[in-house]
Scaffold this motif. Structure first.
Motif, mmCIF file in Angstrom:
data_model
loop_
_atom_site.group_PDB
_atom_site.id
_atom_site.type_symbol
_atom_site.label_atom_id
_atom_site.label_comp_id
_atom_site.label_asym_id
_atom_site.label_seq_id
_atom_site.Cartn_x
_atom_site.Cartn_y
_atom_site.Cartn_z
ATOM 1 N N ILE A 10 0.856 -1.181 0.000
ATOM 2 C CA ILE A 10 0.000 0.000 0.000
ATOM 3 C C ILE A 10 0.894 1.232 0.000
ATOM 4 O O ILE A 10 1.836 1.328 0.781
ATOM 5 C CB ILE A 10 -0.955 0.011 1.227
ATOM 6 N N THR A 14 -2.419 6.400 -1.308
ATOM 7 C CA THR A 14 -3.636 5.589 -1.267
ATOM 8 C C THR A 14 -4.086 5.378 0.172
ATOM 9 O O THR A 14 -5.277 5.496 0.488
ATOM 10 C CB THR A 14 -3.404 4.233 -1.945
ATOM 11 N N ALA A 15 -3.142 5.069 1.048
ATOM 12 C CA ALA A 15 -3.488 4.866 2.455
ATOM 13 C C ALA A 15 -4.104 6.126 3.047
ATOM 14 O O ALA A 15 -5.125 6.064 3.741
ATOM 15 C CB ALA A 15 -2.243 4.452 3.243
ATOM 16 N N MET A 18 -7.690 6.590 1.827
ATOM 17 C CA MET A 18 -8.639 5.617 2.365
ATOM 18 C C MET A 18 -8.944 5.873 3.835
ATOM 19 O O MET A 18 -10.098 5.776 4.262
ATOM 20 C CB MET A 18 -8.105 4.200 2.160
ATOM 21 N N VAL A 19 -7.932 6.181 4.615
ATOM 22 C CA VAL A 19 -8.149 6.316 6.069
ATOM 23 C C VAL A 19 -8.549 7.735 6.454
ATOM 24 O O VAL A 19 -8.715 8.020 7.654
ATOM 25 C CB VAL A 19 -6.895 5.894 6.871
ATOM 26 N N PRO A 105 -0.626 7.617 8.067
ATOM 27 C CA PRO A 105 -1.716 6.961 7.348
ATOM 28 C C PRO A 105 -1.440 5.498 6.999
ATOM 29 O O PRO A 105 -2.352 4.670 7.057
ATOM 30 C CB PRO A 105 -1.865 7.803 6.079
ATOM 31 N N TRP A 109 -3.704 2.482 8.201
ATOM 32 C CA TRP A 109 -4.289 1.544 7.225
ATOM 33 C C TRP A 109 -4.034 0.113 7.665
ATOM 34 O O TRP A 109 -4.941 -0.726 7.670
ATOM 35 C CB TRP A 109 -3.680 1.807 5.852
ATOM 36 N N TRP A 110 -2.795 -0.195 8.049
ATOM 37 C CA TRP A 110 -2.464 -1.546 8.470
ATOM 38 C C TRP A 110 -3.145 -1.908 9.780
ATOM 39 O O TRP A 110 -3.566 -3.062 9.980
ATOM 40 C CB TRP A 110 -0.947 -1.716 8.585
ATOM 41 N N LEU A 184 -13.879 3.462 4.321
ATOM 42 C CA LEU A 184 -12.584 3.464 3.648
ATOM 43 C C LEU A 184 -12.707 3.635 2.134
ATOM 44 O O LEU A 184 -11.693 3.728 1.438
ATOM 45 C CB LEU A 184 -11.841 2.154 3.930
ATOM 46 N N GLU A 202 -9.111 -0.183 -4.626
ATOM 47 C CA GLU A 202 -8.424 -0.011 -3.354
ATOM 48 C C GLU A 202 -8.989 -0.953 -2.295
ATOM 49 O O GLU A 202 -8.259 -1.478 -1.455
ATOM 50 C CB GLU A 202 -8.550 1.440 -2.896
ATOM 51 N N PHE A 206 -7.243 -3.885 0.173
ATOM 52 C CA PHE A 206 -7.490 -3.960 1.609
ATOM 53 C C PHE A 206 -7.987 -5.349 2.001
ATOM 54 O O PHE A 206 -7.513 -5.941 2.975
ATOM 55 C CB PHE A 206 -8.514 -2.902 2.003
#
Length: 229
Positions: A10, A14-15, A18-19, A105, A109-110, A184, A202, A206
């Motif tokens: 990721i 992008t992270a 999304m978050v 971020p 994300w993780w 997300l 995306e 995930f």
């Protein structure tokens, strides 16, 4: 094509995209927010979330009372379920983990990827969430709620009246997982008309996080004739 045998990567942009709803919420809560006597966010904070996160398209109304504005309520509850927020003495607070994640971020994300499906006292909900994630990662042609109903029934889950699970029941069981995915931007459905859930590009990345062995949720099979609430 699904990439279930490949490492999940990721990138930072992008992270961050999304978050963003969770990052915004954590930054907004900051050092804490005094909740109302009923345990809700004060209207000014609800209105800020509706405006800053463009949640107005999901809800009809003035958008300043959380008990009447479900997208904000769901966001806060999902953040709590994922170990990011907690209540203490009438205050909404960041967890110690959240304080270390809100400026990172990729790490956030993780964190979300590793904690989904959200912790639940109901194993049926955890298992339904896992099936949803696996179906999305595999790009299964079948409606994931249909898949979930079939698999949950196969391992012994039934409805409260003893009847077999339906697509609707299975979808309700994975509700908490679906809320996180929707926030997300991982799903194309809007949660109102309830079409078959389809992952965004995306969202697929995930969901693929869950193809690896050793997930952290409780994945034990249900005992026969357990009731899915």
């Amino acid at each position: 094509m699904p990439r279930l045998d490949q490492p999940v990567l990721i990138d930072a942009d992008t992270a961050a995209r999304m978050v963003h709803p969770y990052t915004w919420l954590l930054n907004h809560v900051g050092d804490g927010i005094k909740l109302t006597s009923a345990g809700y966010l004060p209207p000014v904070h609800v209105e800020a979330a509706m405006t800053e996160l463009s949640l107005g398209e999901e809800w009809i109304g003035k958008g300043n009372r959380k008990n009447q504005t479900l997208p904000v309520l769901h966001l806060r509850e999902s953040a709590a379920n994922m170990g990011l927020l907690r209540k203490r003495r009438g205050m909404l607070m960041l967890t110690s983990r959240a304080r270390g994640l809100r400026a990172d971020p990729v790490a956030l994300w993780w964190h979300l990827a590793e904690r989904i499906p959200p912790k639940s006292p109901d194993p049926c909900e955890s298992q339904a969430g896992l099936i949803l994630l696996t179906a999305l990662a595999a790009q299964a042609a079948e409606d994931p709620d249909v898949t979930a109903a079939r698999l949950l029934s196969a391992i012994g889950w039934v409805k409260g009246d003893g009847a077999e699970l339906t697509k609707l029941t299975a979808g309700d069981a994975s509700w908490d997982t679906r809320i996180v995915l929707r926030r997300l931007g991982a799903l194309t459905d809007d949660g109102r008309s309830r079409p078959a859930a389809k992952p965004t590009a995306e969202g697929m990345t995930f969901a693929e996080r869950h193809s690896a062995p050793g997930p952290k949720a409780d994945h034990r099979l249900a005992e026969p004739d357990c009731v899915c609430r």
